[in-house]
Structure formats: structure tokens, C-alpha cells
Design a protein around this motif. Structure first.
Motif, PDB file in Angstrom:
ATOM      1  N   UNK A 155       0.835  -1.213   0.000  1.00  0.00           N
ATOM      2  CA  UNK A 155       0.000   0.000   0.000  1.00  0.00           C
ATOM      3  C   UNK A 155       0.864   1.255   0.000  1.00  0.00           C
ATOM      4  N   UNK A 156       2.172   1.064   0.058  1.00  0.00           N
ATOM      5  CA  UNK A 156       3.077   2.194   0.232  1.00  0.00           C
ATOM      6  C   UNK A 156       3.977   2.395  -0.990  1.00  0.00           C
ATOM      7  N   UNK A 157       3.649   1.717  -2.107  1.00  0.00           N
ATOM      8  CA  UNK A 157       4.411   1.853  -3.354  1.00  0.00           C
ATOM      9  C   UNK A 157       5.889   1.550  -3.141  1.00  0.00           C
ATOM     10  N   UNK A 158       6.154   0.610  -2.243  1.00  0.00           N
ATOM     11  CA  UNK A 158       7.528   0.228  -1.953  1.00  0.00           C
ATOM     12  C   UNK A 158       8.011  -0.806  -2.964  1.00  0.00           C
ATOM     13  N   UNK A 159       9.318  -0.834  -3.170  1.00  0.00           N
ATOM     14  CA  UNK A 159       9.913  -1.801  -4.093  1.00  0.00           C
ATOM     15  C   UNK A 159      10.904  -2.726  -3.400  1.00  0.00           C
ATOM     16  N   UNK A 160      11.226  -2.438  -2.141  1.00  0.00           N
ATOM     17  CA  UNK A 160      12.133  -3.286  -1.371  1.00  0.00           C
ATOM     18  C   UNK A 160      11.545  -3.502   0.027  1.00  0.00           C
ATOM     19  N   UNK A 161      12.045  -4.539   0.707  1.00  0.00           N
ATOM     20  CA  UNK A 161      11.603  -4.805   2.078  1.00  0.00           C
ATOM     21  C   UNK A 161      11.931  -3.625   2.988  1.00  0.00           C
ATOM     22  N   UNK A 162      13.089  -3.024   2.780  1.00  0.00           N
ATOM     23  CA  UNK A 162      13.488  -1.890   3.625  1.00  0.00           C
ATOM     24  C   UNK A 162      12.537  -0.707   3.441  1.00  0.00           C
ATOM     25  N   UNK A 163      12.172  -0.427   2.185  1.00  0.00           N
ATOM     26  CA  UNK A 163      11.209   0.654   1.927  1.00  0.00           C
ATOM     27  C   UNK A 163       9.861   0.328   2.549  1.00  0.00           C
ATOM     28  N   UNK A 164       9.406  -0.919   2.377  1.00  0.00           N
ATOM     29  CA  UNK A 164       8.106  -1.307   2.924  1.00  0.00           C
ATOM     30  C   UNK A 164       8.083  -1.141   4.438  1.00  0.00           C
ATOM     31  N   UNK A 165       9.159  -1.555   5.078  1.00  0.00           N
ATOM     32  CA  UNK A 165       9.245  -1.436   6.531  1.00  0.00           C
ATOM     33  C   UNK A 165       9.196   0.028   6.961  1.00  0.00           C
ATOM     34  N   UNK A 166      10.029   0.853   6.363  1.00  0.00           N
ATOM     35  CA  UNK A 166      10.114   2.262   6.753  1.00  0.00           C
ATOM     36  C   UNK A 166       8.783   2.976   6.516  1.00  0.00           C
ATOM     37  N   UNK A 167       8.162   2.712   5.377  1.00  0.00           N
ATOM     38  CA  UNK A 167       6.917   3.407   5.051  1.00  0.00           C
ATOM     39  C   UNK A 167       5.743   2.902   5.886  1.00  0.00           C
ATOM     40  N   UNK A 168       5.733   1.617   6.211  1.00  0.00           N
ATOM     41  CA  UNK A 168       4.680   1.094   7.072  1.00  0.00           C
ATOM     42  C   UNK A 168       4.793   1.660   8.480  1.00  0.00           C
ATOM     43  N   UNK A 169       6.010   1.805   8.969  1.00  0.00           N
ATOM     44  CA  UNK A 169       6.205   2.408  10.291  1.00  0.00           C
ATOM     45  C   UNK A 169       5.821   3.889  10.294  1.00  0.00           C
ATOM     46  N   UNK A 170       6.156   4.596   9.220  1.00  0.00           N
ATOM     47  CA  UNK A 170       5.761   6.001   9.115  1.00  0.00           C
ATOM     48  C   UNK A 170       4.240   6.138   9.098  1.00  0.00           C
ATOM     49  N   UNK A 171       3.579   5.245   8.362  1.00  0.00           N
ATOM     50  CA  UNK A 171       2.114   5.239   8.301  1.00  0.00           C
ATOM     51  C   UNK A 171       1.520   5.002   9.691  1.00  0.00           C
ATOM     52  N   UNK A 172       2.071   4.042  10.434  1.00  0.00           N
ATOM     53  CA  UNK A 172       1.583   3.775  11.780  1.00  0.00           C
ATOM     54  C   UNK A 172       1.784   4.987  12.679  1.00  0.00           C
ATOM     55  N   UNK A 216       2.066   8.154  11.854  1.00  0.00           N
ATOM     56  CA  UNK A 216       1.161   9.231  11.464  1.00  0.00           C
ATOM     57  C   UNK A 216      -0.263   8.957  11.938  1.00  0.00           C
ATOM     58  N   UNK A 217      -0.706   7.696  11.837  1.00  0.00           N
ATOM     59  CA  UNK A 217      -2.054   7.345  12.299  1.00  0.00           C
ATOM     60  C   UNK A 217      -2.181   7.595  13.796  1.00  0.00           C
ATOM     61  N   UNK A 218      -1.163   7.219  14.550  1.00  0.00           N
ATOM     62  CA  UNK A 218      -1.160   7.449  15.993  1.00  0.00           C
ATOM     63  C   UNK A 218      -1.237   8.939  16.312  1.00  0.00           C
ATOM     64  N   UNK A 219      -0.453   9.759  15.595  1.00  0.00           N
ATOM     65  CA  UNK A 219      -0.447  11.196  15.855  1.00  0.00           C
ATOM     66  C   UNK A 219      -1.792  11.834  15.551  1.00  0.00           C
ATOM     67  N   UNK A 220      -2.434  11.378  14.451  1.00  0.00           N
ATOM     68  CA  UNK A 220      -3.728  11.955  14.095  1.00  0.00           C
ATOM     69  C   UNK A 220      -4.847  11.477  15.025  1.00  0.00           C
ATOM     70  N   UNK A 221      -4.700  10.287  15.610  1.00  0.00           N
ATOM     71  CA  UNK A 221      -5.701   9.785  16.542  1.00  0.00           C
ATOM     72  C   UNK A 221      -5.547  10.388  17.933  1.00  0.00           C
ATOM     73  N   UNK A 222      -4.313  10.800  18.245  1.00  0.00           N
ATOM     74  CA  UNK A 222      -4.027  11.289  19.596  1.00  0.00           C
ATOM     75  C   UNK A 222      -3.419  10.181  20.416  1.00  0.00           C
ATOM     76  N   UNK A 223      -2.101  10.168  20.581  1.00  0.00           N
ATOM     77  CA  UNK A 223      -1.446   9.078  21.309  1.00  0.00           C
ATOM     78  C   UNK A 223      -2.028   8.842  22.701  1.00  0.00           C
ATOM     79  N   UNK A 224      -2.464   9.917  23.356  1.00  0.00           N
ATOM     80  CA  UNK A 224      -2.983   9.796  24.717  1.00  0.00           C
ATOM     81  C   UNK A 224      -4.318   9.075  24.780  1.00  0.00           C
ATOM     82  N   UNK A 225      -4.926   8.802  23.617  1.00  0.00           N
ATOM     83  CA  UNK A 225      -6.210   8.087  23.596  1.00  0.00           C
ATOM     84  C   UNK A 225      -6.038   6.606  23.287  1.00  0.00           C
ATOM     85  N   UNK A 226      -4.826   6.166  23.003  1.00  0.00           N
ATOM     86  CA  UNK A 226      -4.584   4.815  22.499  1.00  0.00           C
ATOM     87  C   UNK A 226      -3.989   3.920  23.574  1.00  0.00           C
ATOM     88  N   UNK A 227      -4.675   2.835  23.866  1.00  0.00           N
ATOM     89  CA  UNK A 227      -4.220   1.900  24.900  1.00  0.00           C
ATOM     90  C   UNK A 227      -3.220   0.899  24.363  1.00  0.00           C
TER      91      UNK A 227
END
Length: 464
Positions: A190-207, A209-220
Motif C-alpha cells: 500500500x506504500x508503493x515500496x519496491x524493497x523490504x526496507x522501503x516497505x518497513x520504513x513506510x509502514x512504520x511512518x504510516x503507523x 502518522x495514524x497514531x499522531x492523528x488519533x491522539x497518542x494519549x487516547x490509544x491503549x
């Protein structure tokens, strides 16, 4: 393989197939099924890696039922332990200290990673997830939980809402406090990655960003299958789970690893987390802990989370938590696995037989897009076209649209192999006790049966 002579006479079970099926159709309500459209196979017996019907047709169980009979069918040490426990003490409420309950917890804690030394017993994997989520919410005081698309966590209320595949849809009210994200999967990135390293980095960035937009203090908690099971045996890229652990620590979010399917030898290690050197705050288990001989699951709890309930009552419980028969079967299972080198066998079979064999098969069949897995935990991603990676059947296909996969499954069964098929994938998940000859027998059937899938590819009919 499917002849009358193939069923061991000593294990033949008397009975009337028609009577068994008639009673089933009249009274049994089956999971995940349109009741009027199913025709369950009447099973007469099972042993080791095989089960058979009343007509004497024997099937090599490449599904391990629901990926849970890790020590195979009817392991004599576990059967004997259940019989002995039944003669001594069948049941006792969870508030008492019971020898087999304590021993089962000790043996599990000895194998879990890190400081996950306290065990809360449940009746299965879904209840384990329910209680892990409850613990996380109480411990953190936060309401929301994060879970991935391409996941399955169970069918009870919280577990089904955490699940990221279509079985959730009928029960999802959108109000369960679940936040969803995409995990890594390079083959269908889902991240238009071409290598495992890219996929890992972009998946972590996506996670992140999702946490920041949800509000970390709301997530258990973030709830992840260490290796995604039903949704495709998706192996996380190197560094991903460590990255999730770091993100969770930075934001005070608990990491819950779901090892219900991957645990207890399936990956060639006691837990899949051992492959990645990551310690979660909570770890859920079931299935392989006693191969499903008696229903059992649980949550392994870190010291920090357990300390929350030193003086504060834990708001949860089950009548059959730590049931003596279930715990006795777990003790016998874990001891047998250690004594007989069953975990090591799973690793060797994966490394020497299943992995190489599946890759050889893939090279011969245009319907195989990708092979992935470890131990006795593998999947073939089946496609219509290797170049476009179009799945062999559409997402959540049914009826005529599912015909290519149905044809493949039927080809396996007529050749004496019981497959695990989900969407456009076939999973190769025999018991951890499978022998080299049994594994090769199954691979030979898969090789033949994949011709049925090849017939539905864009390559069908071409000269190769």
C-alpha cells in the motif's frame, strides 16, 4: 491414498455415516456458513497427520484442522494425560490453586519471551484477545485500540471488531474504539515500496502518522499478529516489529502480540516473537498450547501490567479459566514437544522440505505468485497473472467468482489432501510433527492440484 485399505484397522470407528450426517444437518449450527449450502464431511477417526471418513477415504491434514493440531491427532501422551486427570479431578473453579493449572502456567511462562511470567487462562484465542484488550485499557486508562487490516483476532465482541477482514463486517458497528491501519506486505504494498526496507520504513511512518492523528494519549494498545495468519502468512520485514515496539514505548502504548496461530512451534520456534527478538507487553495464545484437545487459551502478562492488579481487582473472569482437563492436556503437550523435539522438527521440515519444495512448485505453476512462510507455516498467493499480480479470485469472492479456488480445493481433496484455503491463497500448515515423507506426499498433491488453478490464469493454453 484414498483407498479403503489406507485406514488403520485399529483406529476404525464404527458408525453409520448417514445417521451422523442426518443428525448434524438436523441439529448442528455451523460457524461462518449458510446452513443450507454446506455438506460437512463425516469424519470417523484421526491419527497423526491424517484423518479419514466412514468410506475409508484418508486425508493428509495440511490444514491442521484450523491450524491448531500442532502435535497431530490423538497424540498418546496427551490423550493419556486427559484420561488420568479426568479420573482424578475433572473441574474446579478458577479461584483455587490446582497443581495442573500451576504447572501449565509455569511451563508456558518458561517459554514466553521476556518477563511475560503471569498467565491468565481463557477458553480460546478470542477470549484471550478480549482480556488482553481489557487489561490494556485498564492499565493505561485509555479507550482506543489499534489493529491492522489483513488480520483475524476472533469472533467475540472486541476481537471481531479488531479483525481486519470480511468476517468483521456483519458485526462492526464502528463504535468499538478500534483504529485500523495497514501493516507491511511488500507483494501487495500500500506504500508503493519496491524493497523490504522501503516497505518497513513506510509502514512504520504510516503507523506513526495514524497514531499522531488519533491522539497518542487516547490509544491503549497496538494489537498485531506477530506473523499474520489467516490473512496470508505475512512475514514482517526485518526491523518492523522492533519499530512498532519503539513507537509504542515512545507514546506509552502497550504492544499486544497475537500468537494464537503462530505460537507453540508453528514457526519452528516456541513463539514467532522469538524470530524477531521483540518482547510485547501482552501475548495471547491458544491453539497449539494443547493442539485443541480441550479448549484452552490465555494471556501472558508482563510484570508492569500484572502489577496494575496487585491491589486493584482485575475486572474479568471465566468459569472455566484454567480448567483442569485443559491444563493437563497443555502440560502433556508442552512436555511432549520438548521431549520429542517437535519444535525443532517443524523448523527442519520448513527449512529442508516445505520451503524448497514450495519454491520448486511455484516455478512450475503460473498460478503461484508468491511463496512465503517459515517452519510449518506457509502460504501460496495464487494469481491470474504473475505480472499484474491480480489475485486468482476477487477479494471475498463467493459463488461463481470463487470457482478457481474451489476447483483447486476439490483437486486436493480427491487426491487425499485436506487443504487450508482462504480467498486467493492456499496455506501449507501441517502439524509440527509432520514427517519428511508426509510433507513430500503433500507437496506432490499440491503440485498436481495446482493445475486446476493454472487453468484459470492468463497463461492457460499457452505453450510453455
Amino acid at each position: 491414498m484414498t483407498s479403503q485399505d489406507s485406514t488403520p484397522a485399529a483406529f476404525a470407528v464404527p458408525g453409520d455415516k448417514d445417521a451422523v450426517k442426518a443428525a448434524d444437518r438436523a441439529h448442528v449450527f455451523h460457524s461462518w456458513s449458510a446452513q443450507g449450502r454446506i455438506d460437512p464431511l463425516a469424519v470417523a477417526g484421526a491419527e497423526g497427520a491424517y484423518f479419514w471418513d466412514y468410506d475409508g477415504n484418508r486425508y493428509l491434514d495440511f490444514s491442521s484442522q484450523l491450524v491448531n493440531t500442532n502435535i497431530g491427532h490423538q497424540h498418546p501422551k496427551v490423550v493419556a494425560a486427559i484420561q488420568e486427570q479426568a479420573g482424578r479431578l475433572c473441574t474446579l473453579a478458577p479461584g483455587f490453586a490446582v497443581d495442573v493449572r500451576s504447572e501449565a502456567a509455569r511451563l508456558i511462562a518458561a517459554r514466553t519471551p521476556g518477563d511475560l511470567d503471569r498467565i491468565f487462562f481463557t477458553n480460546g484465542g478470542a477470549e484471550a484477545i478480549e482480556n488482553a484488550v481489557r487489561m490494556a485499557r485498564v492499565h493505561t486508562g485509555r479507550p482506543k485500540v489499534m489493529a491492522a487490516y489483513r488480520s483475524y483476532h476472533g469472533a467475540t465482541a472486541a476481537a471481531i471488531n479488531l479483525t481486519g477482514e470480511p468476517r468483521r463486517w456483519a458485526s462492526d458497528t464502528g463504535t468499538a474504539g478500534v483504529v485500523r491501519f495497514f501493516g507491511p506486505h511488500l507483494y501487495r504494498s500500500h506504500f508503493h515500496a519496491t524493497t523490504e526496507a522501503e516497505e518497513c520504513a513506510r509502514a512504520l511512518e504510516h503507523l506513526e502518522q495514524t497514531i499522531l492523528f488519533e491522539g497518542p494519549h487516547t490509544l491503549a494498545a497496538v494489537v498485531l499478529e506477530t506473523i499474520v495468519g489467516t490473512a496470508g502468512v505475512l512475514m514482517p520485514p526485518e526491523g518492523y516489529l522492533a519499530g512498532v515496539r519503539e513507537i509504542c514505548d515512545r507514546h506509552g502504548i502497550l504492544l499486544v502480540l497475537d500468537e494464537v496461530m503462530a505460537g507453540f512451534g508453528r514457526t519452528g520456534t516456541w513463539f514467532a516473537a522469538d524470530l524477531y527478538d521483540v518482547v510485547p507487553d501482552l501475548l495471547t495464545f491458544a491453539k497449539g498450547v494443547n493442539s485443541g484437545y480441550v479448549p484452552l487459551g490465555g494471556v501472558a502478562i508482563s510484570q508492569a501490567v500484572a502489577a496494575t492488579f496487585d491491589d486493584r481487582p482485575y475486572p474479568g473472569g471465566l468459569t472455566y479459566s484454567g480448567h483442569p482437563l485443559a491444563c493437563a492436556s497443555a502440560v502433556a503437550t508442552l512436555n511432549a514437544m520438548a521431549e520429542e523435539g517437535i519444535v525443532e522438527n517443524a523448523a527442519r521440515i520448513g527449512e529442508d522440505v516445505l520451503g524448497p519444495g514450495l519454491r520448486e512448485i511455484a516455478a512450475r505453476h503460473p498460478s503461484v505468485g508468491e511463496v512465503r512462510g517459515t517452519g510449518v507455516f506457509w502460504a501460496l498467493d495464487l494469481v491470474r497473472d504473475r505480472e499484474t499480480r491480480e489475485p486468482l479470485v476477487p477479494y471475498n469472492a463467493s459463488g461463481d467468482a470463487a470457482k478457481p479456488m474451489n476447483d483447486f480445493a476439490a483437486a486436493c481433496k480427491t487426491r487425499g489432501l485436506w487443504p487450508f484455503v482462504n480467498m486467493n491463497r492456499t496455506h501449507v500448515v501441517p502439524p509440527c510433527t509432520v514427517t519428511e515423507s508426509e510433507a513430500k506426499e503433500g507437496l506432490a498433491v499440491l503440485d498436481e492440484a495446482l493445475s486446476a488453478a493454472d487453468a484459470h490464469t492468463t497463461d492457460a493454453g499457452r505453450v510453455r
